[in-house]
Design an enzyme around this catalytic site. Structure first.
Site: not given
Lengths: 367, 367
Positions: B123, B144, B186, B228, B238, B242, B246, B249, B253, B266
């Site tokens: 955990r 993330k 990026e 960032k 987010e 935030r 994207n 993206h 994606h 990417h």
């Protein structure tokens, strides 16, 4: 109906305990402002689903919610990454988004599994628990969610608090007797670690509790949840005090793993674990009565207090070594000081545990 | 050497950016009081491992740390639940406990994968990132972490902030040219969403950046991380701002998923995505220069700005529909207002996207 608030700052949530709650789920969702545009995912198992899924869906749909559901096989084996991935597939195909809610309808296994889905789907969505077992009163407080790894239990998981818990005690009436006993084992634990008077109440009420008397159940579940909530509020992420909740679990988890997660129910395994912890405490000099009272208590509830002779000490110790309760290779053990009071020690050795396993195996052969 | 603090309250952490840091990892671990009694797990891939793993191990071992390591296959396909489970097995068998640290030595794939292991092992345990790509400057800020589901990228994950990031720019010298370009994509994005002057700097420095000039790299990575970090500090989980990160993206994606996570890197996919976003903005009435400047910028870096003619619009749209950026069935789209400034809109339709895909396919055939 009783309401218990679990106090965790901005992650606080209520537990509603009473009869007839399942049919009112839609209203509770509205009261908590849960989004209606996004589909809800209900996770349940093949035992609970046929009994309560349609009632839950109807209540939610009557309040304008769209639901999809996933029914998994009953039992600990569903707490696997494979089943976790299947549920993720259902969630994606069903169009769950970040405003969706994952609902666990079932016992601890479904709660842990659906909770870890809620914790990790799109990096976390809302979660509501609707426990249908007595055992789940324990897992419904504190936000621990997880799946098992084949080498050890609850190894892969998160802390993810629910939005609310709806505990409809009517659903407990259909529980198999063995699950009733197993669930009461965690209730008794909450007395043993925190509150002698609650332990005495459990012993006095054993017949009523085993008969599923609603009033006794609501009281016992509320007290059990309340003790857990007090501990968790103090130590949400298990840095200290929260470890006392592991009374009986170090050995209990190892027994479950050694038995292949099939031989013992969780409550049965920790019943043996709590008796073993009492015995270790006595072997270290505590009063003999701690062991006798603990053993008598679990026997009144028809729970096991000895270890089957065919189980191998080395296998059990090896399983313990993989368990999370090891900290830098030392066993962190919770031991009773007296009934209703425990301590956390770090000097219990593998040999101490091996010795008590042998004693509980011998004890079993005398019966 | 530059130090950048990512400001997230009690989860704040530093990013160290400079040369020669890898050989000093042990000292950085000591300075951050990371436990020596518990084994550390290093996750890396088969490209990075042979180059830098033994250097990292030596540094840690010289400071008295015990390390175990897991080398996964290079590439996006390792961001799967299967590989995640393999690493969990290594962690359990290696005796990792709650005080252990998981270290990601590699690019974004290794960072996301090892980060999700750190987030969910028992955990949650501590996490340190040692990025070895330019692209990873992005994923090293913001916490993330995730693995992919076969139906959609990054669908299973968590927010889990590292203890620190050690960015040794010497390790970038061995990057394949295609990965250099992909990573710079990026970096350019951080200019496009936030800072026109940084965008101008990127364009002016394109040759130096492509030649891996250390001074330009340290400056560009620090600025990229800093933008960032400003965005993430405002909106860690987010809920709003935030989302501007994207840019490019949503389509990016989908292109990656449609190409089976193998066709595009990417940075290449989001390069096309950012050009497409500029085109959509222009189609909706923004100044034509936004598209021309964006396209020219990415072309200077040798990045793709058109869509291969053999890709099917319907497949790309279907992949988008599964993506997380859908909120209650509406596409949340990030569009440029001007260079260095973006807006988040929710009224871009699937047809708008279909249309721009066709335009970028035609554009590709004119070349």
């Amino acid at each position: 109906m009783r309401t218990l608030q679990v106090d965790l700052g901005e992650r606080s949530y209520p537990i509603y305990i009473g009869g007839g709650l399942l049919a009112e789920t839609g209203e509770y969702f509205e009261r908590h402002n849960l989004a209606k545009k996004s589909p809800l995912l209900i996770v349940t198992d093949e035992h609970v689903g046929p009994l309560y899924l349609s009632k839950l869906e109807t209540s939610l749909q009557n309040s304008g919610y769209r639901t999809i559901s996933k029914v998994v096989k009953a039992g600990e084996k569903s707490k696997s990454l494979e089943v976790f991935e299947e549920i993720m597939t259902t969630a994606i195909e069903g169009g769950l988004d970040r405003h969706s809610v994952v609902i666990a309808l079932g016992g601890g296994v479904v709660g842990d599994l659906a909770g870890f889905v809620a914790a990790s789907y799109m990096r976390g969505v809302k979660f509501v628990q609707i426990p249908t077992t007595i055992l789940a009163h324990d897992s419904s407080v504190g936000g621990k969610v997880a799946v098992n790894h084949r080498l050890a239990k609850n190894m892969i998981g998160a802390f993810h608090q629910p939005e609310m818990v709806l505990y409809d005690v009517d659903t407990l009436q259909t529980l198999p007797e063995r699950d009733v006993r197993s669930g009461l084992s965690e209730m008794i634990k909450h007395g043993l670690i925190w509150d002698k008077s609650f332990t005495d109440w459990c012993r006095d009420q054993s017949d009523k509790l085993l008969d599923l008397d609603p009033e006794s159940l609501v009281y016992g579940l509320t007290l059990g949840c309340s003790i857990k909530a007090q501990v968790v509020s103090t130590d949400e992420r298990e840095h200290g005090l929260r470890a006392i909740l592991n009374l009986g679990h170090t050995l209990g988890h190892a027994l479950e793993a050694t038995g292949g997660y099939g031989q013992f129910l969780h409550g049965e395994a920790i019943s043996i674990g709590m008796v073993a912890a009492a015995k270790i405490a006595v072997n270290r000099g505590r009063d003999q009565s701690i062991y006798l009272v603990t053993k008598d208590l679990f026997e009144r509830f028809g729970l096991p207090t000895t270890i089957p002779s065919q189980m191998n000490e080395d296998d059990i110790i090896a399983a313990m070594m993989h368990d999370k309760k090891f900290k830098e290779n030392q066993i962190i053990y919770v031991l009773p000081i007296s009934i209703g009071e425990v301590e956390i020690v770090n000097d219990v050795t593998a040999d101490d545990v091996r010795h008590v396993i042998q004693e509980l195996k011998e004890e079993g052969q005398h019966v």
